[in-house]
Structure formats: C-alpha cells, structure tokens
Design a protein around this motif. Sequence first.
Motif, PDB file in Angstrom:
ATOM      1  N   ALA A  56       0.609  -1.314  -0.126  1.00  0.00           N
ATOM      2  CA  ALA A  56      -0.077  -0.190  -0.090  1.00  0.00           C
ATOM      3  C   ALA A  56       0.614   1.359  -0.122  1.00  0.00           C
ATOM      4  O   ALA A  56       0.728   2.242  -0.311  1.00  0.00           O
ATOM      5  N   LYS A  57       2.211   1.339   0.507  1.00  0.00           N
ATOM      6  CA  LYS A  57       2.838   2.470   0.531  1.00  0.00           C
ATOM      7  C   LYS A  57       4.785   1.978   0.040  1.00  0.00           C
ATOM      8  O   LYS A  57       4.604   0.968   0.940  1.00  0.00           O
ATOM      9  N   PRO A  58       4.943   3.259   0.168  1.00  0.00           N
ATOM     10  CA  PRO A  58       6.316   2.555  -0.820  1.00  0.00           C
ATOM     11  C   PRO A  58       7.387   2.015   0.888  1.00  0.00           C
ATOM     12  O   PRO A  58       8.022   1.203   0.437  1.00  0.00           O
ATOM     13  N   GLU A  59       6.879   2.622   1.128  1.00  0.00           N
ATOM     14  CA  GLU A  59       7.778   2.084   3.594  1.00  0.00           C
ATOM     15  C   GLU A  59       7.788   0.796   3.596  1.00  0.00           C
ATOM     16  O   GLU A  59       8.508   0.148   3.997  1.00  0.00           O
ATOM     17  N   ILE A  60       6.635   0.205   2.832  1.00  0.00           N
ATOM     18  CA  ILE A  60       5.573  -0.746   3.617  1.00  0.00           C
ATOM     19  C   ILE A  60       6.914  -2.018   3.246  1.00  0.00           C
ATOM     20  O   ILE A  60       7.073  -2.119   1.905  1.00  0.00           O
ATOM     21  N   LEU A  61       7.794  -3.033   3.560  1.00  0.00           N
ATOM     22  CA  LEU A  61       8.573  -4.048   3.472  1.00  0.00           C
ATOM     23  C   LEU A  61       7.795  -5.035   3.987  1.00  0.00           C
ATOM     24  O   LEU A  61       8.127  -6.102   2.251  1.00  0.00           O
ATOM     25  N   VAL A  62       6.781  -5.268   4.236  1.00  0.00           N
ATOM     26  CA  VAL A  62       6.361  -6.709   4.612  1.00  0.00           C
ATOM     27  C   VAL A  62       5.244  -6.384   5.070  1.00  0.00           C
ATOM     28  O   VAL A  62       4.418  -6.085   6.268  1.00  0.00           O
ATOM     29  N   GLU A  63       4.108  -7.699   4.773  1.00  0.00           N
ATOM     30  CA  GLU A  63       2.874  -7.201   5.552  1.00  0.00           C
ATOM     31  C   GLU A  63       2.340  -9.234   5.781  1.00  0.00           C
ATOM     32  O   GLU A  63       2.817  -9.777   4.970  1.00  0.00           O
ATOM     33  N   PHE A  64       1.865  -9.154   7.296  1.00  0.00           N
ATOM     34  CA  PHE A  64       1.803 -10.664   7.193  1.00  0.00           C
ATOM     35  C   PHE A  64      -0.129 -10.374   7.865  1.00  0.00           C
ATOM     36  O   PHE A  64      -0.722 -10.053   8.308  1.00  0.00           O
ATOM     37  N   THR A  65      -1.302 -11.486   7.213  1.00  0.00           N
ATOM     38  CA  THR A  65      -2.283 -11.792   7.445  1.00  0.00           C
ATOM     39  C   THR A  65      -2.327 -13.119   7.968  1.00  0.00           C
ATOM     40  O   THR A  65      -1.852 -14.090   7.667  1.00  0.00           O
ATOM     41  N   VAL A  66      -3.463 -13.216   8.982  1.00  0.00           N
ATOM     42  CA  VAL A  66      -3.465 -14.206   9.287  1.00  0.00           C
ATOM     43  C   VAL A  66      -4.451 -14.924  10.154  1.00  0.00           C
ATOM     44  O   VAL A  66      -5.218 -13.516  10.240  1.00  0.00           O
ATOM     45  N   THR A  67      -5.506 -16.228   9.924  1.00  0.00           N
ATOM     46  CA  THR A  67      -5.964 -16.593  10.169  1.00  0.00           C
ATOM     47  C   THR A  67      -5.760 -17.646  11.580  1.00  0.00           C
ATOM     48  O   THR A  67      -4.803 -18.808  11.474  1.00  0.00           O
ATOM     49  N   ALA A  68      -6.917 -17.839  11.959  1.00  0.00           N
ATOM     50  CA  ALA A  68      -6.332 -18.194  13.877  1.00  0.00           C
ATOM     51  C   ALA A  68      -7.428 -19.173  14.229  1.00  0.00           C
ATOM     52  O   ALA A  68      -8.613 -18.606  13.673  1.00  0.00           O
ATOM     53  N   ALA A  69      -7.320 -20.341  15.046  1.00  0.00           N
ATOM     54  CA  ALA A  69      -8.748 -20.750  15.913  1.00  0.00           C
ATOM     55  C   ALA A  69      -8.658 -19.910  16.821  1.00  0.00           C
ATOM     56  O   ALA A  69      -7.569 -19.282  18.012  1.00  0.00           O
ATOM     57  N   LEU A  70      -9.539 -20.411  17.630  1.00  0.00           N
ATOM     58  CA  LEU A  70      -9.917 -20.254  19.361  1.00  0.00           C
ATOM     59  C   LEU A  70     -10.125 -21.324  20.307  1.00  0.00           C
ATOM     60  O   LEU A  70      -9.624 -20.771  20.957  1.00  0.00           O
ATOM     61  N   ASP A  71      -9.621 -22.320  20.132  1.00  0.00           N
ATOM     62  CA  ASP A  71      -9.725 -23.174  20.345  1.00  0.00           C
ATOM     63  C   ASP A  71      -8.939 -24.560  20.189  1.00  0.00           C
ATOM     64  O   ASP A  71      -8.529 -24.092  18.716  1.00  0.00           O
TER      65      ASP A  71
END
Length: 114
Positions: A99-114
């Motif tokens: 999204a922006k030139p200064e962003i080098l890495v992005e993490f998107t996470v899905t997790a369980a609750l139990d």
Amino acid sequence: MTVKRIEVGPLMTGAVVHGNTVYLSGQTGSGATVTEQAKDCLAKVDRLLAAAGSDKSKLLQTLIYLKDMGDFAEMNSVWKDWIDPANPPARATSQAELAKPEILVEFTVTAALD
C-alpha cells in the motif's frame, strides 16, 4: 452465529471473530528494515490474537507479502524465531506491491479460538 469485530476503523477492522475462527487484517509495521518491520508486525499479530482470545499456537494460515523477494531470508529469520515450532501454520509468501512505498512486509493471519 455472531460476528465480533476488534479495533474497528473507518475502512477495515483489525480482527474479526466468527464462530471459532479469528481473521486478522494485513498487519504492517514500522522500521527501516524487513527485520524491524516483521518484528513489529508480529507483535501486532500477538496483540490482536490475544484480544480475540487466541494465540500463535492456534494459527491456521498465514499469508506473507514482501515488497522484494530478496528479503525472504531476512523475514524468514524473524518468522522462525516467532512461530510456535510445535504448531506452524499453513503459509504462503509472495512478492507484492504494498500500500505504501515504505512498507516492506505484511502479514495476514487466520487462527482458531480453541
């Protein structure tokens, strides 16, 4: 089934809980290097997972976006120190224009609750 939203903003929500699953929006961090940004991102992931009632031992899937695949080893070093080695998630890493030139890495996470 109810939907719980955590850290609601004008354009997106930090985390959404539906059923026994928590979905995090893409997390970016501050810093001049991939290492600094990745550590900051993953601290945000920890915080959002805790707010949802989960943690990194319950990760189901992680999508990692790098501005430059030449930074893969540097990012992976941070990742290796952060993940729960007994419970690594399914994962994909790709190069993307972020999204922006200064962003080098992005993490998107899905997790369980139990």
